[in-house]
Design a protein around this motif. Sequence first.
Motif, mmCIF file in Angstrom:
data_model
loop_
_atom_site.group_PDB
_atom_site.id
_atom_site.type_symbol
_atom_site.label_atom_id
_atom_site.label_comp_id
_atom_site.label_asym_id
_atom_site.label_seq_id
_atom_site.Cartn_x
_atom_site.Cartn_y
_atom_site.Cartn_z
ATOM 1 N N SER A 250 0.833 -1.189 0.000
ATOM 2 C CA SER A 250 0.000 0.000 0.000
ATOM 3 C C SER A 250 0.872 1.245 0.000
ATOM 4 O O SER A 250 2.024 1.222 0.415
ATOM 5 N N ASN A 251 0.300 2.345 -0.410
ATOM 6 C CA ASN A 251 1.033 3.616 -0.467
ATOM 7 C C ASN A 251 0.722 4.503 0.728
ATOM 8 O O ASN A 251 0.761 5.706 0.640
ATOM 9 N N ASP A 252 0.392 3.897 1.837
ATOM 10 C CA ASP A 252 0.068 4.649 3.038
ATOM 11 C C ASP A 252 1.329 5.351 3.558
ATOM 12 O O ASP A 252 2.314 4.710 3.888
ATOM 13 N N ARG A 253 1.288 6.670 3.650
ATOM 14 C CA ARG A 253 2.467 7.458 4.040
ATOM 15 C C ARG A 253 2.911 7.192 5.475
ATOM 16 O O ARG A 253 4.064 7.381 5.809
ATOM 17 N N ARG A 254 2.013 6.752 6.331
ATOM 18 C CA ARG A 254 2.379 6.510 7.733
ATOM 19 C C ARG A 254 3.406 5.399 7.866
ATOM 20 O O ARG A 254 4.106 5.319 8.849
ATOM 21 N N HIS A 255 3.502 4.519 6.892
ATOM 22 C CA HIS A 255 4.406 3.379 6.980
ATOM 23 C C HIS A 255 5.739 3.616 6.276
ATOM 24 O O HIS A 255 6.565 2.734 6.226
ATOM 25 N N LYS A 256 5.918 4.816 5.734
ATOM 26 C CA LYS A 256 7.204 5.118 5.097
ATOM 27 C C LYS A 256 8.273 5.244 6.162
ATOM 28 O O LYS A 256 8.056 5.839 7.206
ATOM 29 N N LYS A 257 9.439 4.697 5.876
ATOM 30 C CA LYS A 257 10.554 4.759 6.818
ATOM 31 C C LYS A 257 11.109 6.184 6.830
ATOM 32 O O LYS A 257 11.278 6.799 5.783
ATOM 33 N N THR A 258 11.392 6.685 8.020
ATOM 34 C CA THR A 258 11.986 8.009 8.144
ATOM 35 C C THR A 258 13.406 7.952 7.602
ATOM 36 O O THR A 258 14.180 7.072 7.969
ATOM 37 N N LYS A 259 13.738 8.905 6.744
ATOM 38 C CA LYS A 259 15.077 8.927 6.156
ATOM 39 C C LYS A 259 16.067 9.489 7.169
ATOM 40 O O LYS A 259 15.869 10.561 7.713
ATOM 41 N N ILE A 260 17.102 8.733 7.437
ATOM 42 C CA ILE A 260 18.150 9.170 8.359
ATOM 43 C C ILE A 260 19.207 9.912 7.539
ATOM 44 O O ILE A 260 19.656 9.416 6.507
ATOM 45 N N PRO A 261 19.589 11.111 7.988
ATOM 46 C CA PRO A 261 20.610 11.836 7.228
ATOM 47 C C PRO A 261 21.934 11.076 7.228
ATOM 48 O O PRO A 261 22.248 10.345 8.160
ATOM 49 N N ARG A 262 22.698 11.220 6.161
ATOM 50 C CA ARG A 262 23.998 10.556 6.060
ATOM 51 C C ARG A 262 24.979 11.094 7.095
ATOM 52 O O ARG A 262 25.726 10.357 7.707
ATOM 53 N N ASN A 263 24.990 12.407 7.255
ATOM 54 C CA ASN A 263 25.898 13.062 8.193
ATOM 55 C C ASN A 263 25.169 14.224 8.850
ATOM 56 O O ASN A 263 24.432 14.943 8.188
ATOM 57 N N ARG A 264 25.387 14.378 10.153
ATOM 58 C CA ARG A 264 24.773 15.477 10.894
ATOM 59 C C ARG A 264 25.581 15.693 12.161
ATOM 60 O O ARG A 264 25.936 14.736 12.843
ATOM 61 N N ILE A 265 25.869 16.940 12.467
ATOM 62 C CA ILE A 265 26.540 17.206 13.744
ATOM 63 C C ILE A 265 25.519 17.038 14.856
ATOM 64 O O ILE A 265 24.309 17.095 14.630
ATOM 65 N N SER A 266 25.989 16.829 16.045
ATOM 66 C CA SER A 266 25.111 16.632 17.192
ATOM 67 C C SER A 266 24.480 17.961 17.593
ATOM 68 O O SER A 266 25.187 18.946 17.803
ATOM 69 N N PRO A 267 23.134 18.021 17.698
ATOM 70 C CA PRO A 267 22.492 19.280 18.085
ATOM 71 C C PRO A 267 22.633 19.586 19.575
ATOM 72 O O PRO A 267 22.399 20.694 20.013
ATOM 73 N N ALA A 268 23.018 18.591 20.362
ATOM 74 C CA ALA A 268 23.162 18.773 21.803
ATOM 75 C C ALA A 268 24.292 17.881 22.301
ATOM 76 O O ALA A 268 24.800 17.039 21.563
ATOM 77 N N TYR A 269 24.686 18.093 23.531
ATOM 78 C CA TYR A 269 25.665 17.202 24.148
ATOM 79 C C TYR A 269 25.319 17.067 25.615
ATOM 80 O O TYR A 269 24.623 17.916 26.187
ATOM 81 N N ILE A 270 25.758 15.971 26.204
ATOM 82 C CA ILE A 270 25.606 15.786 27.644
ATOM 83 C C ILE A 270 26.993 15.831 28.261
ATOM 84 O O ILE A 270 27.917 15.172 27.795
ATOM 85 N N SER A 271 27.118 16.650 29.294
ATOM 86 C CA SER A 271 28.362 16.744 30.040
ATOM 87 C C SER A 271 28.168 16.035 31.376
ATOM 88 O O SER A 271 27.235 16.342 32.120
ATOM 89 N N PHE A 272 29.033 15.047 31.649
ATOM 90 C CA PHE A 272 29.064 14.375 32.943
ATOM 91 C C PHE A 272 30.160 15.080 33.730
ATOM 92 O O PHE A 272 31.329 15.017 33.358
ATOM 93 N N HIS A 273 29.794 15.808 34.804
ATOM 94 C CA HIS A 273 30.781 16.709 35.393
ATOM 95 C C HIS A 273 30.719 16.788 36.909
ATOM 96 O O HIS A 273 29.712 16.472 37.541
ATOM 97 N N THR A 274 31.871 17.232 37.462
ATOM 98 C CA THR A 274 32.010 17.620 38.863
ATOM 99 C C THR A 274 32.438 19.081 38.825
ATOM 100 O O THR A 274 32.424 19.710 37.764
ATOM 101 N N GLU A 275 32.886 19.589 39.972
ATOM 102 C CA GLU A 275 33.344 20.983 40.009
ATOM 103 C C GLU A 275 34.584 21.207 39.148
ATOM 104 O O GLU A 275 34.788 22.288 38.628
ATOM 105 N N ASP A 276 35.435 20.175 39.003
ATOM 106 C CA ASP A 276 36.725 20.416 38.358
ATOM 107 C C ASP A 276 37.037 19.543 37.142
ATOM 108 O O ASP A 276 38.128 19.630 36.592
ATOM 109 N N THR A 277 36.103 18.722 36.686
ATOM 110 C CA THR A 277 36.373 17.912 35.496
ATOM 111 C C THR A 277 35.061 17.557 34.812
ATOM 112 O O THR A 277 33.998 17.631 35.429
ATOM 113 N N SER A 278 35.152 17.194 33.538
ATOM 114 C CA SER A 278 33.946 16.791 32.815
ATOM 115 C C SER A 278 34.306 15.906 31.630
ATOM 116 O O SER A 278 35.413 15.964 31.098
#
Length: 132
Positions: A1-29
């Motif tokens: 069927s041509n139902d658009r809901r079942h189309k696979k989302t296209k993953i970009p080939r390359n993309r920089i990270s829009p966010a980051y997580i920092s695991f940190h203390t007062e003096d290191t991360s």
Amino acid sequence: SNDRRHKKTKIPRNRISPAYISFHTEDTSLDVTAPIENGEAILRLAFPTDNLKLNFLAKTGTEAAAMCIDGFMNMKTDASWTASMCSMTVDGTRAGPHCQWSLNDNGENASRDDGVTRLQKVEKLLKTMAMI
């Protein structure tokens, strides 16, 4: 069927990270980004001196990446650890934090409120990064 809901989302080939997580203390991360490279979501761990960067495939390496982060936190057992999600602005400066999580349990003791160990919390945060 041509139902658009079942189309696979296209993953970009390359993309920089829009966010980051920092695991940190007062003096290191340790910062974790989640870029997409060659169509694969990557978890990139950047250690504080920037001399060591480790890349893990997000779909198979989340547990291993979490172990490395937990091991990094074990280097300062008496420190108070926090995870903060931040973003990068267009001009390359850091913005945030937008979210924060306390990671003060050591790996052997589950926190009293939710029964989740620090290692499990780290792994959940990495899975979140891979979904962004």
